[in-house]
Scaffold this motif. Sequence first.
Motif, PDB file in Angstrom:
ATOM      1  N   THR A  36      -5.723 -10.793   6.578  1.00  0.00           N
ATOM      2  CA  THR A  36      -5.651  -9.951   7.534  1.00  0.00           C
ATOM      3  C   THR A  36      -4.673  -8.900   7.485  1.00  0.00           C
ATOM      4  O   THR A  36      -4.002  -8.976   6.422  1.00  0.00           O
ATOM      5  N   PRO A  37      -4.689  -7.794   8.129  1.00  0.00           N
ATOM      6  CA  PRO A  37      -3.668  -6.638   7.941  1.00  0.00           C
ATOM      7  C   PRO A  37      -2.319  -7.167   8.642  1.00  0.00           C
ATOM      8  O   PRO A  37      -1.451  -6.308   8.776  1.00  0.00           O
ATOM      9  N   LEU A  38      -2.083  -8.589   8.831  1.00  0.00           N
ATOM     10  CA  LEU A  38      -0.740  -8.885   9.452  1.00  0.00           C
ATOM     11  C   LEU A  38       0.521  -8.427   8.766  1.00  0.00           C
ATOM     12  O   LEU A  38       1.363  -8.180   8.885  1.00  0.00           O
ATOM     13  N   VAL A  39       0.153  -8.768   7.115  1.00  0.00           N
ATOM     14  CA  VAL A  39       1.164  -8.577   6.194  1.00  0.00           C
ATOM     15  C   VAL A  39       0.467  -7.228   5.595  1.00  0.00           C
ATOM     16  O   VAL A  39      -0.556  -7.248   4.685  1.00  0.00           O
ATOM     17  N   SER A  40       1.266  -6.097   5.756  1.00  0.00           N
ATOM     18  CA  SER A  40       0.705  -4.744   4.894  1.00  0.00           C
ATOM     19  C   SER A  40       1.410  -4.341   3.633  1.00  0.00           C
ATOM     20  O   SER A  40       2.470  -4.007   3.559  1.00  0.00           O
ATOM     21  N   PHE A  41       0.817  -4.860   2.445  1.00  0.00           N
ATOM     22  CA  PHE A  41       1.468  -4.473   1.211  1.00  0.00           C
ATOM     23  C   PHE A  41       1.461  -2.976   1.077  1.00  0.00           C
ATOM     24  O   PHE A  41       2.467  -2.497   0.375  1.00  0.00           O
ATOM     25  N   ALA A  61       2.038  -0.822   3.550  1.00  0.00           N
ATOM     26  CA  ALA A  61       3.321  -0.281   4.065  1.00  0.00           C
ATOM     27  C   ALA A  61       4.741  -0.555   3.490  1.00  0.00           C
ATOM     28  O   ALA A  61       5.459   0.182   3.197  1.00  0.00           O
ATOM     29  N   ILE A  62       4.781  -1.863   2.883  1.00  0.00           N
ATOM     30  CA  ILE A  62       5.804  -2.390   2.159  1.00  0.00           C
ATOM     31  C   ILE A  62       5.978  -1.643   0.848  1.00  0.00           C
ATOM     32  O   ILE A  62       7.084  -1.005   0.655  1.00  0.00           O
ATOM     33  N   SER A  63       4.875  -1.117   0.327  1.00  0.00           N
ATOM     34  CA  SER A  63       5.024  -0.369  -1.079  1.00  0.00           C
ATOM     35  C   SER A  63       5.228   0.973  -0.757  1.00  0.00           C
ATOM     36  O   SER A  63       6.189   1.718  -1.568  1.00  0.00           O
ATOM     37  N   ARG A 121      -0.273  10.109  -7.084  1.00  0.00           N
ATOM     38  CA  ARG A 121      -1.413   9.738  -7.094  1.00  0.00           C
ATOM     39  C   ARG A 121      -1.685   8.322  -6.313  1.00  0.00           C
ATOM     40  O   ARG A 121      -2.631   8.055  -5.553  1.00  0.00           O
ATOM     41  N   ALA A 122      -0.837   7.492  -6.749  1.00  0.00           N
ATOM     42  CA  ALA A 122      -0.800   6.056  -5.770  1.00  0.00           C
ATOM     43  C   ALA A 122      -0.651   6.321  -4.509  1.00  0.00           C
ATOM     44  O   ALA A 122      -1.096   5.844  -3.659  1.00  0.00           O
ATOM     45  N   LEU A 123       0.372   7.285  -4.220  1.00  0.00           N
ATOM     46  CA  LEU A 123       0.694   7.438  -2.706  1.00  0.00           C
ATOM     47  C   LEU A 123      -0.371   7.964  -1.973  1.00  0.00           C
ATOM     48  O   LEU A 123      -0.711   7.621  -0.688  1.00  0.00           O
ATOM     49  N   ALA A 124      -1.126   9.033  -2.586  1.00  0.00           N
ATOM     50  CA  ALA A 124      -2.221   9.530  -1.875  1.00  0.00           C
ATOM     51  C   ALA A 124      -3.511   8.782  -2.061  1.00  0.00           C
ATOM     52  O   ALA A 124      -4.187   8.902  -0.943  1.00  0.00           O
ATOM     53  N   PHE A 125      -3.676   7.840  -2.796  1.00  0.00           N
ATOM     54  CA  PHE A 125      -4.950   7.193  -2.973  1.00  0.00           C
ATOM     55  C   PHE A 125      -4.900   5.766  -3.082  1.00  0.00           C
ATOM     56  O   PHE A 125      -6.037   5.280  -2.676  1.00  0.00           O
ATOM     57  N   ASP A 126      -3.821   5.113  -3.363  1.00  0.00           N
ATOM     58  CA  ASP A 126      -3.761   3.638  -3.425  1.00  0.00           C
ATOM     59  C   ASP A 126      -3.059   2.960  -2.480  1.00  0.00           C
ATOM     60  O   ASP A 126      -3.364   1.809  -2.198  1.00  0.00           O
ATOM     61  N   PHE A 127      -2.322   3.498  -1.549  1.00  0.00           N
ATOM     62  CA  PHE A 127      -1.636   2.967  -0.730  1.00  0.00           C
ATOM     63  C   PHE A 127      -2.315   3.082   0.878  1.00  0.00           C
ATOM     64  O   PHE A 127      -1.585   2.831   1.787  1.00  0.00           O
ATOM     65  N   GLY A 128      -3.297   3.731   1.014  1.00  0.00           N
ATOM     66  CA  GLY A 128      -3.985   3.292   2.227  1.00  0.00           C
ATOM     67  C   GLY A 128      -3.441   4.385   3.292  1.00  0.00           C
ATOM     68  O   GLY A 128      -2.830   5.441   2.877  1.00  0.00           O
TER      69      GLY A 128
END
Length: 592
Positions: free
Chosen positions: A369-374, A376-378, A399-406
């Motif tokens: 579930t989105p209860l723990v948002s990896f 947001a933490i990242s 690249r990760a900030l724009a496309f991998d971290f949602g």
Amino acid sequence: MQGDEAMTEASWAMRPLILGGIGLAAGFVVHLIIGAGFHNNLSTMQASSATGVVLAAGLTGFTLERRLWWWSLLFAVGLALVGALVVAWNGTPEDWSVGEGWRMISLLLAVAVAAPLFQAARDEGTRRFPYQSVHDHAWTNVVLWCACWVFVAIVFALAWLLALLFDLIKIDFLKELLEKDWFWRSLIGLAFGAALGLLREHDGVVRLLQRVVAMVLAVLAPVLAVGLVLFVLALPITGLNALWEATKSTTPILLFCVVGALILANAVIGNAPDQERRFPLLRYGAMGLAAVMLPLAVLAAVAIGLRIGQYGFTPERLWAVVFVALACLWGAAYLVALVLGRLDWAARVRPMNLVLAFLVCGVALVLATPLVSFNAISTRDQLARLESGKVTPDQFDWRALAFDFGAPGRAALKKLQTSANPAIKTRANEVAKAERRWDVKDASEETRKRTEVAANTRTLQPGRALPGGLLDAIGESYNCTRQEKCGVLLTSETEALVFTDSCFAAPGPAPTPSATAGGKGPLPPLLRFGCRNGDRYHLEDGRWKQGPAPRAATEEDLKTIAAGYAARNVEIREVPRRQVYVGGVPVGDPFE
């Protein structure tokens, strides 16, 4: 009484038909939900609905019994509803980040652990979970899952064989049918459900397969135990430096070793004392595996800790932290059982397995579930590293900030577009314009590549300098990097030819096989004759690009060509040609 119930269950001849029908219906309903094609972007409703249908059908197939059949249906529908709600909670799959695929794996893991727990409680008729029953159902489910997919593969192989056979005599009905999405999806469900029903109807065959698998895995236990024990004992001698230098691959390799040790050790100890394998080699092999699980898990924890210290949090690394924590917990439990129980350690570890199974099921369900948002933490961690100056804007993983971290990553990128730091603001605005992750250039990688290309490239015309933009274009095509030396011929201000030095190596003795094995050495000149033409680059709109310059054809030219061909006005003319000469000898093909 139990024998009568067993006979009743064994004589349920309708089960293959029931499960086959459920599978057929599930496959067709999933097709109606997701539509035709492979590349559809599913909406939240489509993804959650498809997940619910698949889970309901699958759980019904694995848990349905004639006795207390309504328990199985309630369990399957209830858990399917939970799964569908979890997927809906996670939002549109198109917006999922790279790491969020692990949420689906986490959900499936929770379902896979919950199924044998329910089956054991149903058999008992109350909320009791005998370890022998849970362990037996878990192994049976795994064997059934694998065997059913083998059956599906065989069904499709036979179907395509018959389709191609009839196609030889111009009867292509079956071939066209197999190419239709609704048909092959329904066929997968039918084949899987029918296979599941047939195998469950012949319980003796499944148990035989289960015993064979357990026996094979048990035999492998001493082999893995010797390897892992020697690895752990060798670490004080070899040192840990090499292990830490490979932190990117260290953690997953060590985790796979822990999982392998866990599976093989349980194959030896079985689900009850009377099923434990007493042969000394197998018994001590399992004890060796139990002893090394915790050291391997601790090494994995240190490795992922070092990598996080170097590069910060990412969703993938946080998932690795979760897996490492579970591995450490399991390893500690097995080591405690081994120290306290010694030769009778299996009696202590079995109840621990049951407790850990409940723990894994709960943790997996929460992490699905989105209860723990990896994400947001990242995002918070990476922004802190950037804003504190721990990493420069050129070193930052945009690249990760724009496309991998949602969504958190995209929101952070928008915030950085208004940063007071000019370098951060400029880079953020550039990255925000990228439509795909590979459109974002890695500044540090580009600098490294340009330096490498500049060192490996020389001009073939003394006194002429190579344009910087040309070096960038050569680097983008991965030419003249690593150990490959190149020569550049500027044919004009807007055109250049790039040659690879190894294409012009002087003839000599054939290289040894080891020199060219695995692409680690240059190919002999005769084998590389085709590369002597060189690669052409041209300047277009201020940028160097690989390939010949495009030839503009106006609409008027096209009309003239069409009219000339219709009038048979076709002729051959002599035209001047351009060709590369090396040492006065023509090389390659002429070009315009």
